[in-house]
Write a protein that holds these residues in place. Structure first.
Motif, short mmCIF file in Angstrom:
data_model
loop_
_atom_site.label_atom_id
_atom_site.label_comp_id
_atom_site.label_asym_id
_atom_site.label_seq_id
_atom_site.Cartn_x
_atom_site.Cartn_y
_atom_site.Cartn_z
N ILE A 65 0.73 -1.30 -0.08
CA ILE A 65 0.04 -0.03 -0.05
C ILE A 65 0.89 1.18 -0.04
O ILE A 65 1.97 1.37 0.60
CB ILE A 65 -1.05 -0.19 1.04
CG1 ILE A 65 -0.11 -0.20 2.43
CG2 ILE A 65 -2.01 -1.22 1.30
CD1 ILE A 65 -0.99 0.20 3.78
N GLY A 66 0.42 2.21 -0.68
CA GLY A 66 1.21 3.38 -0.49
C GLY A 66 0.63 4.38 0.47
O GLY A 66 -0.48 4.82 0.47
N LEU A 67 1.59 4.97 1.34
CA LEU A 67 1.33 5.80 2.47
C LEU A 67 1.73 7.16 2.12
O LEU A 67 2.81 7.51 1.28
CB LEU A 67 2.06 5.37 3.66
CG LEU A 67 1.78 3.95 4.45
CD1 LEU A 67 2.40 3.80 5.58
CD2 LEU A 67 0.26 3.90 4.62
N VAL A 119 2.68 14.66 -4.37
CA VAL A 119 2.44 13.74 -3.35
C VAL A 119 3.72 12.78 -3.37
O VAL A 119 4.21 12.41 -4.29
CB VAL A 119 1.15 12.71 -3.67
CG1 VAL A 119 1.03 11.78 -2.81
CG2 VAL A 119 -0.10 13.70 -3.41
N VAL A 120 3.96 12.44 -2.20
CA VAL A 120 5.25 11.43 -2.17
C VAL A 120 4.42 10.13 -1.46
O VAL A 120 3.93 10.23 -0.38
CB VAL A 120 6.36 11.97 -1.25
CG1 VAL A 120 7.45 10.78 -1.19
CG2 VAL A 120 7.10 13.04 -2.15
N HIS A 121 4.46 9.10 -2.05
CA HIS A 121 3.95 7.81 -1.65
C HIS A 121 5.19 6.85 -1.27
O HIS A 121 6.19 6.78 -2.20
CB HIS A 121 3.48 7.17 -2.78
CG HIS A 121 1.77 7.06 -2.72
ND1 HIS A 121 1.16 6.72 -3.74
CD2 HIS A 121 1.04 7.29 -1.71
CE1 HIS A 121 -0.10 6.76 -3.51
NE2 HIS A 121 -0.09 7.29 -2.30
N VAL A 122 5.30 6.41 0.04
CA VAL A 122 6.25 5.24 0.17
C VAL A 122 5.46 3.97 0.41
O VAL A 122 4.43 4.00 1.15
CB VAL A 122 6.72 5.56 1.50
CG1 VAL A 122 7.69 4.07 2.13
CG2 VAL A 122 7.71 6.72 1.67
N TYR A 123 5.76 2.98 -0.20
CA TYR A 123 5.16 1.64 -0.70
C TYR A 123 5.44 1.02 0.78
O TYR A 123 6.73 0.58 0.80
CB TYR A 123 5.10 1.15 -1.83
CG TYR A 123 4.46 1.95 -2.92
CD1 TYR A 123 2.97 1.75 -3.19
CD2 TYR A 123 4.97 3.13 -3.43
CE1 TYR A 123 2.39 2.18 -3.92
CE2 TYR A 123 4.12 3.78 -4.28
CZ TYR A 123 2.76 3.48 -4.69
OH TYR A 123 2.12 4.22 -5.12
N VAL A 124 4.64 0.26 1.38
CA VAL A 124 4.84 -0.42 2.64
C VAL A 124 4.22 -1.69 2.43
O VAL A 124 3.24 -1.90 1.91
CB VAL A 124 4.50 0.05 3.95
CG1 VAL A 124 5.48 1.42 4.09
CG2 VAL A 124 3.13 0.33 4.04
N SER A 125 4.41 -2.86 3.07
CA SER A 125 3.80 -4.13 3.28
C SER A 125 2.52 -3.81 4.11
O SER A 125 2.72 -3.09 5.04
CB SER A 125 4.73 -5.14 3.75
OG SER A 125 4.85 -4.94 5.19
N ARG A 126 1.47 -4.49 3.78
CA ARG A 126 0.31 -4.35 4.54
C ARG A 126 0.38 -4.91 5.74
O ARG A 126 -0.11 -4.08 6.56
CB ARG A 126 -0.60 -5.33 3.58
CG ARG A 126 -1.16 -4.57 2.24
CD ARG A 126 -2.21 -5.58 1.56
NE ARG A 126 -2.55 -5.15 0.37
CZ ARG A 126 -3.50 -4.29 -0.12
NH1 ARG A 126 -4.62 -4.06 1.01
NH2 ARG A 126 -3.55 -3.81 -1.17
N ALA A 127 1.01 -6.06 6.18
CA ALA A 127 1.16 -6.53 7.45
C ALA A 127 1.98 -5.87 8.26
O ALA A 127 1.63 -5.53 9.53
CB ALA A 127 1.57 -7.99 7.64
N ALA A 128 3.36 -5.58 7.87
CA ALA A 128 4.23 -5.01 8.94
C ALA A 128 4.36 -3.42 8.73
O ALA A 128 5.08 -2.99 9.60
CB ALA A 128 5.68 -5.63 8.37
#
Length: 158
Positions: A65-67, A119-128
């Motif tokens: 997901i992109g935060l 916009v700056v998106h950082v992509y992260v794992s959904r779980a961690a």
């Protein structure tokens, strides 16, 4: 304080999303509220991700997901209701786990850039919720939408 951006022509953006302001987007002064611009940018970004196969909205999605870690806008002229708008979308920086997006909001009747956003998106794992490398789908989307900011202002404004 950051440097003042210049309006860019529509051609500076790789992809476009057409929309219109809603009545409730307007403030008491009769023009589109600043927060609505950020909403237009967010919608256009997500529509671009969907169209390029880089965003899965299904209930069983497993990808990253992109935060949003940064966003903002600079305004050049006001937009009033009713209007016909086009949001230009581009990727300006492709990182290992992040994308920097750029936007231009255009009044389709006048053709001029009313605002620029980012916009700056950082992509992260959904779980961690820890940064992970861009997926092949995100990288392909980013490469398709990439525009080199070094070429900005090298062409006449439309």
């Amino acid at each position: 304080m950051s440097e003042r951006l210049a309006p860019l022509p529509s051609s500076a953006y790789a992809w476009h999303y057409d929309t219109a302001p809603q009545w409730n987007d307007c403030d008491i002064y009769g023009h589109v509220n600043n927060v609505a611009y950020l909403s237009y940018f967010d919608t256009a970004m997500n529509m671009a991700l969907l169209e390029h196969g880089a965003l899965d909205l299904s209930a069983d999605a497993e990808g990253p997901i992109g935060l949003v870690v940064q966003n903002g806008a600079q305004y050049f002229r006001e937009i009033t209701f009713p209007a016909s708008l086009s949001i230009g979308v581009r990727v300006e920086v492709i990182g290992r786990s992040s994308l920097s997006w750029g936007f231009g909001l255009f009044d389709r009747t006048g053709g001029t850039c009313a605002a620029r956003g980012h916009v700056v998106h950082v992509y992260v794992s959904r779980a961690a919720r820890r940064p992970i490398s861009l997926t092949p789908e995100l990288r392909a989307c980013a490469e398709a939408l990439f525009r080199d900011v070094a070429t900005d202002n090298k062409e006449p404004l439309s």
